[in-house]
Design an enzyme around this catalytic site. Structure first.
Site, PDB file in Angstrom:
ATOM      1  N   SER A  43       1.060  21.662  15.182  1.00 21.94           N
ATOM      2  CA  SER A  43       1.836  22.506  16.111  1.00 21.94           C
ATOM      3  C   SER A  43       0.987  23.027  17.266  1.00 21.94           C
ATOM      4  O   SER A  43       0.942  24.224  17.540  1.00 21.94           O
ATOM      5  CB  SER A  43       2.466  23.687  15.351  1.00 21.94           C
ATOM      6  OG  SER A  43       3.275  23.220  14.311  1.00 21.94           O
ATOM      7  N   CYS A  47       0.720  20.914  26.287  1.00 22.67           N
ATOM      8  CA  CYS A  47       1.143  21.429  27.600  1.00 22.67           C
ATOM      9  C   CYS A  47       0.161  22.464  28.142  1.00 22.67           C
ATOM     10  O   CYS A  47       0.053  22.658  29.355  1.00 22.67           O
ATOM     11  CB  CYS A  47       2.524  22.062  27.487  1.00 22.67           C
ATOM     12  SG  CYS A  47       3.681  21.128  26.480  1.00 22.67           S
ATOM     13  N   ASN A 309      10.775  18.983  20.255  1.00 18.01           N
ATOM     14  CA  ASN A 309      11.136  20.113  19.378  1.00 18.01           C
ATOM     15  C   ASN A 309      12.602  20.046  18.952  1.00 18.01           C
ATOM     16  O   ASN A 309      12.927  20.224  17.786  1.00 18.01           O
ATOM     17  CB  ASN A 309      10.852  21.436  20.099  1.00 18.01           C
ATOM     18  CG  ASN A 309       9.375  21.781  20.048  1.00 18.01           C
ATOM     19  OD1 ASN A 309       8.832  22.070  18.989  1.00 18.01           O
ATOM     20  ND2 ASN A 309       8.704  21.716  21.176  1.00 18.01           N
TER      21      ASN A 309
HETATM   22  C1  LIG Z   1      -1.460  17.557  29.356  1.00 17.73           C
HETATM   23  C2  LIG Z   1      -0.035  17.617  28.894  1.00 17.73           C
HETATM   24  C3  LIG Z   1       0.833  18.560  29.435  1.00 17.73           C
HETATM   25  C4  LIG Z   1       2.146  18.616  29.006  1.00 17.73           C
HETATM   26  N1  LIG Z   1       2.983  19.554  29.560  1.00 17.73           N
HETATM   27  C5  LIG Z   1       4.279  19.608  29.159  1.00 17.73           C
HETATM   28  C6  LIG Z   1       5.141  20.604  29.678  1.00 17.73           C
HETATM   29  O1  LIG Z   1       4.750  21.432  30.510  1.00 17.73           O
HETATM   30  N2  LIG Z   1       6.436  20.624  29.248  1.00 17.73           N
HETATM   31  C7  LIG Z   1       6.897  19.728  28.302  1.00 17.73           C
HETATM   32  O2  LIG Z   1       8.081  19.805  27.915  1.00 17.73           O
HETATM   33  N3  LIG Z   1       6.082  18.781  27.785  1.00 17.73           N
HETATM   34  C8  LIG Z   1       4.793  18.702  28.182  1.00 17.73           C
HETATM   35  N4  LIG Z   1       3.958  17.755  27.636  1.00 17.73           N
HETATM   36  C9  LIG Z   1       4.504  16.780  26.677  1.00 17.73           C
HETATM   37  C10 LIG Z   1       4.499  17.330  25.259  1.00 17.73           C
HETATM   38  O3  LIG Z   1       3.219  17.794  24.938  1.00 17.73           O
HETATM   39  C11 LIG Z   1       4.916  16.215  24.303  1.00 17.73           C
HETATM   40  O4  LIG Z   1       6.165  15.733  24.708  1.00 17.73           O
HETATM   41  C12 LIG Z   1       4.999  16.682  22.879  1.00 17.73           C
HETATM   42  O5  LIG Z   1       3.747  17.103  22.416  1.00 17.73           O
HETATM   43  C13 LIG Z   1       5.493  15.548  21.993  1.00 17.73           C
HETATM   44  O6  LIG Z   1       5.474  15.962  20.665  1.00 17.73           O
HETATM   45  P1  LIG Z   1       5.429  14.874  19.506  1.00 17.73           P
HETATM   46  O7  LIG Z   1       5.415  15.620  18.233  1.00 17.73           O
HETATM   47  O8  LIG Z   1       6.481  13.864  19.730  1.00 17.73           O
HETATM   48  O9  LIG Z   1       4.067  14.083  19.732  1.00 17.73           O
HETATM   49  P2  LIG Z   1       2.566  14.563  19.787  1.00 17.73           P
HETATM   50  O10 LIG Z   1       2.449  15.923  20.323  1.00 17.73           O
HETATM   51  O11 LIG Z   1       1.833  13.465  20.465  1.00 17.73           O
HETATM   52  O12 LIG Z   1       2.162  14.614  18.251  1.00 17.73           O
HETATM   53  C14 LIG Z   1       2.090  13.468  17.476  1.00 17.73           C
HETATM   54  C15 LIG Z   1       1.195  13.780  16.305  1.00 17.73           C
HETATM   55  O13 LIG Z   1       1.200  12.663  15.423  1.00 17.73           O
HETATM   56  C16 LIG Z   1      -0.112  12.421  14.992  1.00 17.73           C
HETATM   57  N5  LIG Z   1      -0.179  11.018  14.592  1.00 17.73           N
HETATM   58  C17 LIG Z   1       0.021   9.938  15.387  1.00 17.73           C
HETATM   59  N6  LIG Z   1      -0.072   8.803  14.664  1.00 17.73           N
HETATM   60  C18 LIG Z   1      -0.341   9.188  13.384  1.00 17.73           C
HETATM   61  C19 LIG Z   1      -0.538   8.454  12.174  1.00 17.73           C
HETATM   62  N7  LIG Z   1      -0.493   7.115  12.130  1.00 17.73           N
HETATM   63  N8  LIG Z   1      -0.791   9.159  11.035  1.00 17.73           N
HETATM   64  C20 LIG Z   1      -0.854  10.534  11.059  1.00 17.73           C
HETATM   65  N9  LIG Z   1      -0.678  11.262  12.200  1.00 17.73           N
HETATM   66  C21 LIG Z   1      -0.410  10.584  13.332  1.00 17.73           C
HETATM   67  C22 LIG Z   1      -0.979  12.781  16.175  1.00 17.73           C
HETATM   68  O14 LIG Z   1      -2.309  13.084  15.781  1.00 17.73           O
HETATM   69  C23 LIG Z   1      -0.247  14.010  16.715  1.00 17.73           C
HETATM   70  O15 LIG Z   1      -0.700  15.204  16.148  1.00 17.73           O
HETATM   71  C24 LIG Z   1       2.623  17.689  28.041  1.00 17.73           C
HETATM   72  C25 LIG Z   1       1.750  16.725  27.508  1.00 17.73           C
HETATM   73  C26 LIG Z   1       0.437  16.688  27.923  1.00 17.73           C
HETATM   74  C27 LIG Z   1      -0.469  15.634  27.338  1.00 17.73           C
END
Ligand SMILES: Cc1cc2nc3c(=O)[nH]c(=O)nc-3n(C[C@H](O)[C@H](O)[C@H](O)COP(=O)(O)OP(=O)(O)OC[C@H]3O[C@@H](n4cnc5c(N)ncnc54)[C@H](O)[C@@H]3O)c2cc1C
Length: 454
Positions: A43, A47, A309
């Site tokens: 978590s 961003c 989320n």
């Molecule tokens: C610099 C930056 C700024 C951002 N700013 C914004 C913003 O202002 N507003 C907004 O809405 N969004 C923003 N985002 C986008 C947002 O952070 C992502 O859309 C969000 O984190 C996606 O969540 P997720 O759970 O899908 O993936 P992630 O956050 O990528 O999490 C995926 C998780 O899965 C884990 N994982 C992957 N493969 C495996 C595996 N095979 N086995 C075990 N674990 C694994 C990874 O380690 C990670 O912890 C930003 C992103 C970045 C990089």
């Protein structure tokens, strides 16, 4: 009912929202919730990384909304440092990199996004940094701290999307000179060109080099093999740090290798309940999935935390037996560079053309506060509306402090399929510190509705 197991792969926004929601609905005696996370954090806020690098927000810990230990106290079994290597969809079993196996009744894949890394020579050199995980932020901060003190540091940012812009801003804030190199003609590709030009001008006005329409040929390296510049088809830019902001695709390799259906965007193919269309006890959420556009119904991949989320919450509800649906995306996004706030939602003109709409565009200028109130700044609102019906299709907002969040009014109106006339008649607020009597959003809507009425 015997106790079932929900196994989650990925411990950030999508995965932990699903795990937490399922836990809220079903007690531990009914549903065991197990999370595999390859990193050490859960978590966390990617961003916040740019603002942490910029020294504008506190430490790494402030970017972690809930630690693995806090999740464990809420009845979720979190295995950090545990990478899922393979999924056997027939046996309902996941094998981790360390050889352990985890059986499941329901599987939720939330492996996130995969940063775009084109095959450019030198891209793997030390001194080249991605911006994806907290460790990346840590590395960039360390590299800035290690810069020589006898001259200003230099950074080249590759890419002109919102991550590129945010990183460019904070690197400049840390005292580095910044060049942004992009292959596109303008930064912020999901804005129309007239709005992108304003962003470009604002960046140049801040003293950044913005080098558009350039193909990167090579990351140059010094005698120690460390990145020291970027060569494009048009020039060479010196750098102590090269920072990548080249976009984000879905990280769906694990799902694809297992045989799960993948959509045309490369994301995991799910229905509105976030259930795989090919395997009914498998769900997916977040940056790894293909979703759909709320207006056009077309498949879309939009990597944003807001969607991750919500999608995780939907999946967690459905897995726990409570009906829920994810209603698609408009691509609503907000960022800033320097004092310029940038918001966009719905269809830009290129997308409206591709979707086959007959539309008009209008740009209206105004101020963020009553003109006489201190701090009133310029704001421009662009509306894209369907010709004939006057239905709102898209909106873009650029301006000073307070401008950006106005995009949410436009997003709400577009989501509700309102016409420009309906928006102009809406009961929007007014007080001098926040807007003129008629806010620029209402004025823009009125301009369109008048024109539509001829
Ligand atoms: C610099 C930056 C700024 C951002 N700013 C914004 C913003 O202002 N507003 C907004 O809405 N969004 C923003 N985002 C986008 C947002 O952070 C992502 O859309 C969000 O984190 C996606 O969540 P997720 O759970 O899908 O993936 P992630 O956050 O990528 O999490 C995926 C998780 O899965 C884990 N994982 C992957 N493969 C495996 C595996 N095979 N086995 C075990 N674990 C694994 C990874 O380690 C990670 O912890 C930003 C992103 C970045 C990089």
């Amino acid at each position: 009912m015997s106790r079932q197991r929900l196994l989650v792969i990925g411990g950030d926004a999508g995965g932990m929202s699903a795990a937490a929601q399922a836990r809220r609905i079903r007690g531990e005696d009914e549903l065991e919730v197990v999370v595999l996370e390859q990193g050490e954090d859960t978590s966390f806020s990617a961003c916040g990384i740019p603002y942490w690098v910029g020294g504008l927000v506190g430490g790494r810990g402030d970017l972690v909304a809930r630690t693995p230990e806090e999740h464990r106290r809420r009845g979720i079994q979190v295995h950090t440092g545990t990478r899922a290597e393979a999924v056997d969809l027939d046996a309902c079993r996941v094998t981790a990199a360390d050889g352990r196996t985890f059986d499941y009744d329901h599987l939720l894949i939330a492996t996130g996004g995969r940063p775009t890394r084109p095959p450019i020579e030198g891209l793997d050199a030390p001194g080249v940094f991605g911006v994806h995980r907290l460790d990346d932020g840590e590395r960039i901060r360390a590299a800035i701290d290690a810069l020589p003190s006898d001259r200003p540091g230099r950074a080249v940012v590759l890419g002109g999307g919102y991550i590129g812009l945010e990183m460019a801003e904070v690197l400049q804030h840390r005292g580095l000179s910044v060049d942004v190199v992009l292959a596109d003609p303008l930064p912020m590709g999901l804005l129309d060109a007239d709005m992108g030009e304003r962003v470009c001008a604002a960046m140049r006005g801040m003293g950044m080099g913005v080098h558009t329409d350039q193909a990167v040929r090579e990351v140059l390296r010094d005698a120690d093999g460390r990145a020291c510049g970027v060569r494009t088809d048009q020039g060479t830019y010196d750098a102590d740090l090269v920072v990548l902001g080249l976009g984000m695709g879905p990280e769906a390799r694990l799902a694809e290798a297992a045989g799960l259906g993948i959509g045309v965007t490369g994301g995991i193919d799910v229905d509105a309940t976030m259930r795989s269309r090919t395997h009914e006890n498998v769900f997916a959420a977040g940056d790894c999935v293909q979703t759909y556009h709320h207006l056009t119904g077309e498949p879309a991949h939009v990597a944003l935390g807001t969607h991750a989320n919500k999608q995780g919450r939907v999946a967690g509800s459905v897995i726990a037996g409570r009906p829920a649906r994810f209603a698609g995306v408009l691509g609503t996004a907000l960022t800033k560079v320097g004092d310029l706030e940038i918001g966009r939602t719905g269809l830009c003109t290129t997308q409206a053309e591709t979707a086959g709409f007959d539309f008009r565009t209008d740009v209206v200028e105004g101020t963020t506060r009553a003109g006489y109130y201190p701090g009133a700044e310029e704001i421009a609102v662009k509306l894209i509306t369907e010709s004939g019906s006057g239905r709102l299709l898209g909106g873009q907002v650029l301006g000073g402090q307070g401008a950006g969040k106005r995009v949410d009014v436009l997003a709400t109106a577009i989501w509700g399929r309102m016409t420009a006339e309906e928006l102009s008649e809406s009961d929007l607020s007014y007080a001098p510190p926040f807007s003129p009597t008629y806010d620029v959003v209402a004025v823009a809507a009125r301009v369109v509705s008048r024109a539509e009425r001829g």
